[in-house]
Each structure stands twice: as C-alpha cells, then as structure tokens.
Design a protein around this motif. Structure first.
Motif, mmCIF file in Angstrom:
data_model
loop_
_atom_site.group_PDB
_atom_site.id
_atom_site.type_symbol
_atom_site.label_atom_id
_atom_site.label_comp_id
_atom_site.label_asym_id
_atom_site.label_seq_id
_atom_site.Cartn_x
_atom_site.Cartn_y
_atom_site.Cartn_z
ATOM 1 N N SER A 142 0.774 -1.181 -0.154
ATOM 2 C CA SER A 142 0.215 -0.047 -0.018
ATOM 3 C C SER A 142 0.837 1.248 0.173
ATOM 4 C CB SER A 142 -0.970 0.018 1.118
ATOM 5 O OG SER A 142 -1.673 1.091 1.124
ATOM 6 N N GLN A 144 0.304 5.138 -0.525
ATOM 7 C CA GLN A 144 -0.934 6.133 -0.632
ATOM 8 C C GLN A 144 -0.512 7.456 0.062
ATOM 9 O OE1 GLN A 144 -4.911 4.261 -0.674
ATOM 10 N NE2 GLN A 144 -3.714 2.531 0.225
ATOM 11 N N GLY A 145 -1.095 8.455 -0.592
ATOM 12 C CA GLY A 145 -0.835 9.837 -0.030
ATOM 13 C C GLY A 145 -1.185 11.056 -1.076
ATOM 14 N N MET A 194 -4.763 6.961 -9.579
ATOM 15 C CA MET A 194 -4.836 5.821 -8.710
ATOM 16 C C MET A 194 -4.891 4.462 -9.411
ATOM 17 S SD MET A 194 -8.402 5.137 -6.355
ATOM 18 C CE MET A 194 -7.976 6.534 -5.142
ATOM 19 N N ASN A 212 -1.958 5.293 -4.646
ATOM 20 C CA ASN A 212 -2.506 6.558 -5.391
ATOM 21 C C ASN A 212 -1.911 7.807 -4.964
ATOM 22 O OD1 ASN A 212 -3.795 7.766 -2.887
ATOM 23 N ND2 ASN A 212 -5.012 5.836 -2.744
ATOM 24 N N TRP A 213 -2.333 8.996 -5.494
ATOM 25 C CA TRP A 213 -2.096 10.225 -5.047
ATOM 26 C C TRP A 213 -3.091 10.809 -4.527
ATOM 27 C CZ3 TRP A 213 0.824 11.051 -10.523
ATOM 28 C CH2 TRP A 213 2.164 10.633 -10.430
ATOM 29 N N SER A 215 -4.974 10.397 -1.483
ATOM 30 C CA SER A 215 -5.156 10.029 -0.016
ATOM 31 C C SER A 215 -4.701 10.972 0.920
ATOM 32 C CB SER A 215 -4.799 8.654 0.442
ATOM 33 O OG SER A 215 -4.859 8.314 1.664
ATOM 34 N N LEU A 217 -4.095 10.487 3.846
ATOM 35 C CA LEU A 217 -3.207 9.622 4.788
ATOM 36 C C LEU A 217 -2.220 9.081 4.137
ATOM 37 C CD1 LEU A 217 -3.034 8.343 7.772
ATOM 38 C CD2 LEU A 217 -4.340 6.382 6.794
ATOM 39 N N LYS A 218 -0.594 9.313 4.434
ATOM 40 C CA LYS A 218 0.298 8.667 3.611
ATOM 41 C C LYS A 218 0.555 7.659 4.289
ATOM 42 C CE LYS A 218 4.894 10.189 2.228
ATOM 43 N NZ LYS A 218 5.891 10.915 2.294
#
Length: 323
Positions: A142, A144-145, A194, A212-213, A215, A217-218
């Motif tokens: 995962s 994401q951020g 994403m 993805n770009w 979120s 939350l990193k």
C-alpha cells in the motif's frame, strides 16, 4: 562523480554523494538551472555533453523520466558508469536500449530503486530468504498519499507503483507472470492518479498493490504472508513486525468453529536505521570498486517497466495480461 538533474531528487543525491567516502562530486548539470542551490560553487553545466567533458568517472542521472534514455545513452557512449533514477526510462523499449548500451560497453549500469535500501525491507527479505515465513503465499503493498507537485511527465503507475513492482519481485526473488490493473483519473490530469493491481509471480506467490496520489493519509506498507505468519514493513518509519501463526484454541463460542490461522505472538524488531539514499550510493560505489554488493541492475529495471506497462495495458483493455 557527476550529477545531472538538480531538482527535488537531484538535490538529495548531491548531498549524499558529498557525504559518501570515496565519492567526490566534481560536476553538476541542469538545463533549467539550480533552483535548490545544489552546486555550492560548482559551475552549473547545461547538458550531459558538458558533464562528460568535465572528466567524470561515473554519473547520477536524476533528470525527468522522458530524458533518461537520451542522457544514459550519451553516458554509455562516452564510457561513463551510471546510476539512473527509477524508472530506467519512459518505456520498456527505451530501457532495453539503455541496458544493452551499458552491457555492450562493459560499464556498470544501475537503477535507483531506493526502497530496496529501506532497513525494514532489507530485514524482511533476509528473514524470508532464511525461511522464517516458510513458504510465502502472498505479498501486498500500500503506497498512498497526497499528490506531489514535482511529478508532471508520468502517472502514478510509473512514478510510484514501479517501486512496488520492483521491491515485490526482489523480496520474492521471482519475476511477474501475470497482472491485472484498474486505474482512475480524478485530479483532472492527463495521467492516472490511482491504481489497484492484482497478479501472480512465476513462483506462484500472489500479489496486490494499492497505489494512489489521492489519499490524505500517507501510507507505505508491505506485507508478506506465509505458512508461519506475516511480516509487516512500515517503510515510512523503517519498522518491521512479525506476527506468528498462533496455536492457541479459542474458547469464544462465535469463533470456536474456525479452523484456520489464529494470531500468535507479535515481535517488532529493533533495526539500525540508516538513510536509504546513502545506502544506495554506497552500494553503487562498492560496485564501482568491484566489491560484492547489491545494486538494481538495468535488466531488472527493464523487467519492472514491462510489468508496469502490462498494468496500464490491462487497465485499458479490461484483460489480465500475461508477461
């Protein structure tokens, strides 16, 4: 050492090269100038030709992805060893030309996949290789951020998911056999922001990636699950946790019928946390000195690009792609 590309990654490479024993940064180049003050008294050269003219032994390539092939081929033709920031090139075909040029010239060519130097992933790979998980069933990641303003020439698959493809194949010590991908465009840009990927490696480990770009939350997490438990690597903090399969029978009525795996003891390992980018440059230096060390080969970089291109092809066609 010479450095071409003085942007958001180049400035960090400049700092680390200056810190690594046995490396001296003698020339820097960027056609767009030095907005981060990287040069520190060195002349900012305009292009790769001028960088080569400075008499360098090796180079770090940190220009935008679409320029990787042009710059790397010029270095190979001049007999200059190089490490190219990931991905090796904009396309697998370009990457193949780069890898072939360095091999034909007898030069060291490497790709800068810095996640391989993360302490949590290094320890995970070592323990898996020693058999602590037994047979590995699955690897998931995962990544994401929020959207990084520095990225303009590629989407989230070639910028971020390429890390996950590379580190998964490296941890599993196996190439990808098939992938299926879904992407979406939500930020109004040309490229995808994403992706969700599922796949299988040649050694039958199943894999999954959520990248993805979009979120707030990193998250940077890699989980390897096997017959003896699971490793969870947090690559933001460099922490590695092992959760063993338990053998304690549950007395709770609602779960007493369950005959699968239960949660056993959990251990978080105390790891030496060295900066991954420094480890990466030290590995490149050691390889240049002929020492036994781990660098990401250009051939591995090409395989990773073939996989990410298959992910994009799958997303466009709605089919699973066999590599």
């Amino acid at each position: 050492m010479g450095l071409i590309g003085l942007g958001s990654m180049g400035r960090h490479h400049a700092r680390v090269i200056r810190e690594v024993e046995g490396m001296e940064l003698v020339a820097v180049a960027d056609q767009f100038g030095d907005r981060h003050g990287v040069a520190q008294g060195l002349e900012v050269l305009p292009d790769v030709g001028a960088l080569i003219g400075a008499g360098i032994d090796a180079a770090m390539v940190a220009v935008p992805t679409y320029l990787h092939e042009e710059v790397a081929l010029a270095l190979a033709a001049a007999g200059v060893h190089a490490m190219v920031e990931k991905p090796i090139a904009a396309t697998a075909a370009e990457g193949e030309r780069v890898a072939e040029a360095f091999a034909a010239a007898g030069l060291l060519g490497a790709v800068g996949y810095v996640e391989r130097c993360n302490p949590a992933l290094l320890e995970m790979r070592r323990r898996i290789a020693e058999g602590q998980l037994g047979e590995v069933f699955q690897i998931t990641t995962s990544r994401q951020g929020p959207f990084p303003g520095r990225i303009a020439d590629v989407g989230v698959v070639k910028d971020l998911a390429t890390h996950d493809v590379d580190l998964t194949a490296w941890i599993a010590q196996s190439h990808y056999a098939m992938v299926s991908g879904q992407v979406t465009h939500r930020s109004g840009r040309e490229h995808e922001d994403m992706v969700v990927v599922s796949g299988r490696l040649e050694n039958d480990i199943i894999v999954g990636h959520a990248v993805n770009w979009l979120s707030p939350l990193k998250v940077r997490e890699t989980v390897a699950t096997g017959e003896k438990g699971a490793f969870i690597a947090n690559t933001l903090t460099g922490d590695l946790t092992f959760v063993a399969n338990g053998d304690v029978r549950s007395e709770w009525e609602r779960s007493s019928h369950f005959r699968g795996v239960s949660e056993g003891d959990s251990v978080r390992y105390a790891l030496a946390r060295r900066e991954p980018l420094r480890v990466e440059q030290e590995n490149f230096r050691d390889a240049l000195w002929g020492r036994q060390t781990e660098v990401v080969s250009m051939e591995e970089g090409v395989h990773t690009l073939r996989v990410v291109e298959a992910i994009l092809a799958s997303a466009a066609s709605g089919r699973t792609i066999t590599l």
